[in-house]
Design a protein around this motif. Structure first.
Motif, PDB file in Angstrom:
ATOM      1  N   LEU B 226       0.859  -1.187   0.000  1.00  9.75           N
ATOM      2  CA  LEU B 226       0.000   0.000   0.000  1.00  9.75           C
ATOM      3  C   LEU B 226       0.892   1.233   0.000  1.00  9.75           C
ATOM      4  O   LEU B 226       1.815   1.337   0.813  1.00  9.75           O
ATOM      5  CB  LEU B 226      -0.898  -0.001   1.254  1.00  9.75           C
ATOM      6  N   SER B 227       0.614   2.143  -0.926  1.00 11.35           N
ATOM      7  CA  SER B 227       1.428   3.359  -0.989  1.00 11.35           C
ATOM      8  C   SER B 227       0.649   4.534  -0.426  1.00 11.35           C
ATOM      9  O   SER B 227      -0.583   4.491  -0.325  1.00 11.35           O
ATOM     10  CB  SER B 227       1.832   3.635  -2.431  1.00 11.35           C
ATOM     11  N   LEU B 228       1.381   5.577  -0.090  1.00 10.63           N
ATOM     12  CA  LEU B 228       0.761   6.778   0.481  1.00 10.63           C
ATOM     13  C   LEU B 228      -0.236   7.391  -0.504  1.00 10.63           C
ATOM     14  O   LEU B 228      -1.325   7.815  -0.121  1.00 10.63           O
ATOM     15  CB  LEU B 228       1.851   7.791   0.853  1.00 10.63           C
ATOM     16  N   SER B 229       0.140   7.397  -1.780  1.00 14.46           N
ATOM     17  CA  SER B 229      -0.761   7.986  -2.777  1.00 14.46           C
ATOM     18  C   SER B 229      -2.055   7.179  -2.899  1.00 14.46           C
ATOM     19  O   SER B 229      -3.127   7.736  -3.122  1.00 14.46           O
ATOM     20  CB  SER B 229      -0.066   8.092  -4.129  1.00 14.46           C
ATOM     21  N   GLN B 230      -1.934   5.866  -2.722  1.00  9.75           N
ATOM     22  CA  GLN B 230      -3.140   5.015  -2.776  1.00  9.75           C
ATOM     23  C   GLN B 230      -4.110   5.387  -1.650  1.00  9.75           C
ATOM     24  O   GLN B 230      -5.313   5.444  -1.861  1.00  9.75           O
ATOM     25  CB  GLN B 230      -2.743   3.540  -2.625  1.00  9.75           C
ATOM     26  N   VAL B 231      -3.554   5.616  -0.458  1.00  7.83           N
ATOM     27  CA  VAL B 231      -4.407   5.974   0.679  1.00  7.83           C
ATOM     28  C   VAL B 231      -5.036   7.346   0.436  1.00  7.83           C
ATOM     29  O   VAL B 231      -6.246   7.532   0.597  1.00  7.83           O
ATOM     30  CB  VAL B 231      -3.601   5.995   2.006  1.00  7.83           C
ATOM     31  N   MET B 232      -4.202   8.295   0.000  1.00  8.73           N
ATOM     32  CA  MET B 232      -4.699   9.661  -0.162  1.00  8.73           C
ATOM     33  C   MET B 232      -5.683   9.799  -1.314  1.00  8.73           C
ATOM     34  O   MET B 232      -6.546  10.671  -1.291  1.00  8.73           O
ATOM     35  CB  MET B 232      -3.535  10.627  -0.327  1.00  8.73           C
ATOM     36  N   ASN B 233      -5.517   8.921  -2.314  1.00  9.58           N
ATOM     37  CA  ASN B 233      -6.437   8.980  -3.453  1.00  9.58           C
ATOM     38  C   ASN B 233      -7.586   7.987  -3.342  1.00  9.58           C
ATOM     39  O   ASN B 233      -8.393   7.875  -4.258  1.00  9.58           O
ATOM     40  CB  ASN B 233      -5.683   8.743  -4.767  1.00  9.58           C
TER      41      ASN B 233
END
Lengths: 161, 490
Positions: B226-233
């Motif tokens: 899981l990447s930070l961008s995945q969480v934020m998007n």
């Protein structure tokens, strides 16, 4: 003899008054919010019960429509019901939710869009006072309440800023 | 007061159904009869699974659902319990109490499970306190042993994903917004407004937890990135709460065996040697506090037992309704009070804690927990995210965000994790030796974990290498209105 016993039982049951919780729900079904209130402590008590949590005095139910509350927090929800747009595409309804404090009793309910738009014209952060949280200058009233699909709902409207 | 130790603990593989939302299913109500599963019911469940997966199409791989519709709560509870009894060889006739932790509507479960397991306990009951049922059950077992009412207690926690404990229906102050995501959004917004924390910091919490859960074969998010961008998007559920900041309700079970400290030598001498030797042929290592790893049958009883003691307990409940305790969440929360009680009982300071399992059902809860547990001062939780592993290991199993949230089993699974980490037996499961499923090629594992090379493949263990002495379990219920803290010490 059995009939007499049944009659006595019915008579005894009719003397038992419903609890405040039952009465509260009964009024909610009619769209009326009756706030449990202690006449001795002069306080709203939550959740609806028969006795005050401070003095164990029997509580009264008073109409909340007379009171106005302080808006603590406001936010958008995107998990509402799906609605069909004119071009047949489905989108979710955006709910505007507010946490409102009615002198000690905090309720989570929806806020009508007109109120929100009016409210949104102001700089929200400037309205924040008292350090921690709460738009203490923003007062709202309970516009509508009731029971829908076995769950309670509250709808608030802006009174003044 | 008698000292109480943990003898052994086991956790089953958590299986997921969906996120905490109103789309979660209404599965087969007759859970006791696993054969009754009509095609209609299956279709309904698959429809719900589709709904969840389509909810956020960008993250469909993370929302990938694997469900065994035939599972029932008894079957689920027996899984880790039988494994525990088999691996330790603990004589069943010496178990004095069986406590069952669950929010399910099934009746008389502790006695039913005792009967199935062939245990005739003095005390048998069930505990239901929503999300912190597990730690409440452990605390009850502790009380029975410490008071001398019994000498050993088996605590079992199990939950199915369609548990009625998902929603506290009696809290009518939440109106139609009665799902946990609403109060989590309130907390996040209030915290953000008060302490001006960056969204990236909060969103990095699930990323860290998924990274740890990746190497935990019991977690629902095992082997996932899981990447930070995945969480934020990911889909914005309620402003400012994203979908991937929420934990998942899942099926899961865990069990733990507590004994009086003064009886340990008696119990180790009574262990069922035949059962142990039978199991040794199947798996080479066991996860018990006694480190009974020797192949020599006669030798094991002489081995030194490392008792993992329960040193501190704290519990506090402020209210049942969210509205009655929302104002105190940042001032004097139940968790803060419970932590203070636990530290006082254990006679330690927060700086003495080496590792902690935190109740991070939502990302913001982990940041608030750092402050409540005294790891950092008020409002500094965001800064602790970057440097936490230097001071204290947080959520070595991947937390609730990474592992999933079977309500009644969560507290027990958290305690089992801390217990195994303190014992040094976290990587000793037979599974670990038999199946090298979590094979990665040189991925950086921040958890200072054991790396061994087998057939030129790098395998990541979860055991914390440095010398750890004390661990803490932090378990909340109903929007943090109730909290339980347990401190374990080697």
């Amino acid at each position: 003899m059995a009939r007499k016993q049944k009659k006595n039982l019915r008579k005894r049951n009719s003397n038992i008054s419903p609890s405040n919780y039952e009465t509260f729900m009964k009024f909610m079904r009619k769209g009326k919010f009756m706030m449990p209130y202690c006449q001795i402590c002069k306080k709203n008590i939550w959740p609806p019960t028969d006795y005050c949590t401070n003095c164990f005095n029997k509580l009264d139910l008073i109409d909340l429509k007379q009171q106005d509350g302080k808006l603590i927090e406001i936010f958008h929800s995107f998990v509402g019901k799906k609605k069909i747009k004119s071009n047949q595409s489905k989108t979710r309804e955006v709910d505007i939710i507010g946490l409102v404090d009615f002198t000690g009793v905090k309720l989570l309910g929806s806020i009508n869009k007109a109120t929100y738009n009016y409210f949104n014209n102001f700089n929200c952060q400037n309205l924040k006072t008292n350090g921690l949280f709460g738009y203490s200058r923003v007062r709202v009233k309970l516009q509508k309440c009731g029971i829908l699909e076995n769950s309670l709902f509250y709808k608030f409207k802006l009174v003044r800023i | 007061m008698r000292k109480v130790s943990i003898f052994a603990g086991e956790t089953s593989v958590f299986r997921k159904i969906g996120y905490i939302s109103n789309t979660v299913n209404k599965r087969n109500k007759n859970n006791t009869d696993s054969t009754v599963n009509s095609t209609n019911e299956r279709n309904k469940t698959h429809k719900i699974i589709d709904t969840i997966q389509n909810f956020d199409s960008n993250n469909s791989d993370i929302l990938n659902i694997n469900i065994d519709i035939n599972r029932n709560i008894i079957q689920l509870a027996l899984e880790p319990t039988i494994s525990l009894l088999k691996k330790t060889g603990f004589p069943r006739d010496l178990i004095d109490a069986v406590i069952f932790s669950s929010c399910s509507t099934e009746q008389y479960l502790s006695s039913i499970i005792s009967e199935i397991l062939g245990i005739k306990p003095k005390i048998s009951h069930r505990i239901d306190n929503l999300c912190n049922s597990g730690t409440n059950a452990i605390i009850s077992a502790y009380s029975y042993i410490a008071s001398g009412l019994c000498d050993s207690a088996l605590v079992i926690g199990a939950e199915l994903c369609d548990s009625p404990g998902r929603v506290l229906t009696r809290d009518i102050s939440r109106g139609q917004f009665n799902l946990p995501i609403y109060w989590a959004a309130i907390m996040k917004k209030m915290y953000k407004n008060k302490y001006r924390i960056d969204e990236e910091k909060i969103c990095s919490i699930p990323v860290n937890n998924y990274l740890k859960a990746k190497y935990n074969h019991l977690a629902i998010n095992s082997g996932k990135n899981l990447s930070l961008s995945q969480v934020m998007n990911s889909k914005l559920l309620i402003d400012p709460l994203h979908l991937l900041e929420c934990s998942m309700i899942c099926d899961g079970a865990s069990s733990i065996l507590l004994t009086a400290n003064d009886k340990i030598s008696f119990y180790t001498s009574k262990l069922d040697k035949d059962e142990l030797s039978r199991n040794k042929t199947k798996s080479s290592k066991f996860s018990t506090a006694s480190n009974l790893l020797s192949d020599n049958k006669e030798k094991y009883s002489k081995q030194e037992f490392i008792p993992i003691c329960i040193k501190g307990i704290g519990q506090q409940t402020f209210s049942a309704s969210l509205g009655n305790s929302i104002e105190s969440i940042f001032k004097s929360s139940p968790a803060k009070n419970a932590a203070r009680q636990a530290y006082e009982m254990a006679r330690i300071k927060p700086s003495h804690i080496d590792l902690a399992e935190i109740h991070d059902a939502f990302s913001i809860l982990e940041i608030i927990a750092y402050e409540d547990l005294g790891f950092v001062g008020a409002g500094k939780g965001g800064r602790f995210i970057d440097k936490k592993d230097q001071d204290v290991y947080i959520n070595p199993r991947g937390g609730i965000l990474g592992c999933g949230h079977p309500l009644g089993a969560t507290g027990i699974a958290q305690t089992v994790e801390i217990f195994k980490q303190l014992c040094g037996t976290i990587d000793d499961d037979s599974y670990w030796n038999d199946q090298l499923k979590f094979v990665t090629n040189g991925l950086d594992h921040e958890n200072n974990s054991l790396n061994t090379k087998t057939n030129n493949i790098k395998v990541h263990g979860r055991q914390i290498k440095s010398d750890i002495q004390r661990g803490l379990v932090h378990n909340l219920a109903a929007a943090g209105t109730s909290a339980s803290i347990i401190i374990l010490e080697k």
